[in-house]
Design an enzyme around this catalytic site. Structure first.
Site, PDB file in Angstrom:
ATOM      1  CG  ASP A  92      -2.051  -1.002   1.126  1.00  0.00           C
ATOM      2  OD1 ASP A  92      -1.951  -1.930   0.306  1.00  0.00           O
ATOM      3  OD2 ASP A  92      -3.030  -0.865   1.883  1.00  0.00           O
ATOM      4  CE  LYS A 156      -5.184   1.958   2.864  1.00  0.00           C
ATOM      5  NZ  LYS A 156      -4.058   1.237   3.497  1.00  0.00           N
ATOM      6  CE  LYS A 185      -6.844  -1.501   2.731  1.00  0.00           C
ATOM      7  NZ  LYS A 185      -5.490  -2.051   3.006  1.00  0.00           N
TER       8      LYS A 185
END
Length: 224
Positions: A92, A156, A185
């Protein structure tokens, strides 16, 4: 949504500045107990978490360029490579928010592509954190388009370290922008079952949270 199904959409976040090795141990144990999709940890704890999760089926995620995304592209790519070597399966990474807001889109692309190349070489998954609380709608669209163009698997919403986290509006916009070209996400401030479900209904595929137990226990009660 059944608790078991929801668990497979949750990454347990253990990335606060005060996170300790014991916190990481507890997060891994909780992830295994609840059958979560993954655990997200700082790079310095990847090796520890990898050992704890081995054979469990729980994915291990490392944050890169966290939490501001200022890191040079070469450094970010190297950080991702090392995390993958130590056992991470997901990265991430934080987008270079400053470059995005400066209109330096080639730099943003270079930044993401370097991480994508390092991670894909080892069969991993890349999620790009765009930190929605700092972006206008137009900037958020650009951020999502650049992430997709660079080959990321997911966009995300947040690091959880900014002044705001995931919002329904941001998730809807992200889903509308990436469509089926990438996943979404939602993370940051998602602490209840109701909030998690609202994010999924808005278009999120995955949920990042530091309170998966409370969410899944509420999901279980909702089934009864």
């Amino acid at each position: 949504m059944r608790a078991e199904e929801l668990a497979k959409r949750i990454d347990h976040a253990a990335v606060k500045p005060t996170t300790t090795a014991e916190d990481v141990r507890r997060a891994c144990e909780e992830a295994i107990r609840y059958g979560l999709r993954g655990v997200c940890v700082p790079p310095c704890y990847v090796e520890l978490a990898s050992g704890l999760l081995r054979g469990s089926g729980v994915r291990l995620c490392a944050v890169v360029g966290f939490p501001f995304g200022f890191t040079l592209p070469e450094v970010k790519a190297r950080e991702a490579e090392l995390a993958m070597r130590l056992g991470a399966s997901d990265i991430d990474m934080v987008m270079n928010i400053s470059a995005l807001k400066s209109g330096l889109h080639e730099l943003v692309l270079e930044d993401i592509r370097g991480v994508v190349e390092a991670v894909k070489a080892r069969g991993g998954v890349v999620k790009v954190i765009v930190e929605v609380c700092y972006l206008t709608e137009e900037e958020l669209r650009h951020a999502c388009e650049l992430a997709v163009e660079a080959g990321a698997d997911f966009v995300k919403t947040s690091t959880g370290m900014g002044p705001g986290g995931a919002t329904i509006e941001a998730v809807r916009l992200m889903r509308a922008t990436v469509r089926d070209r990438a996943g979404v996400k939602a993370a940051g401030g998602i602490r209840t079952y109701e909030r998690a479900i609202a994010m999924i209904e808005a278009g999120a595929d995955l949920i990042g949270t530091s309170t998966p137990g409370a969410i899944l226990e509420a999901a279980g009660r909702n089934e009864r």
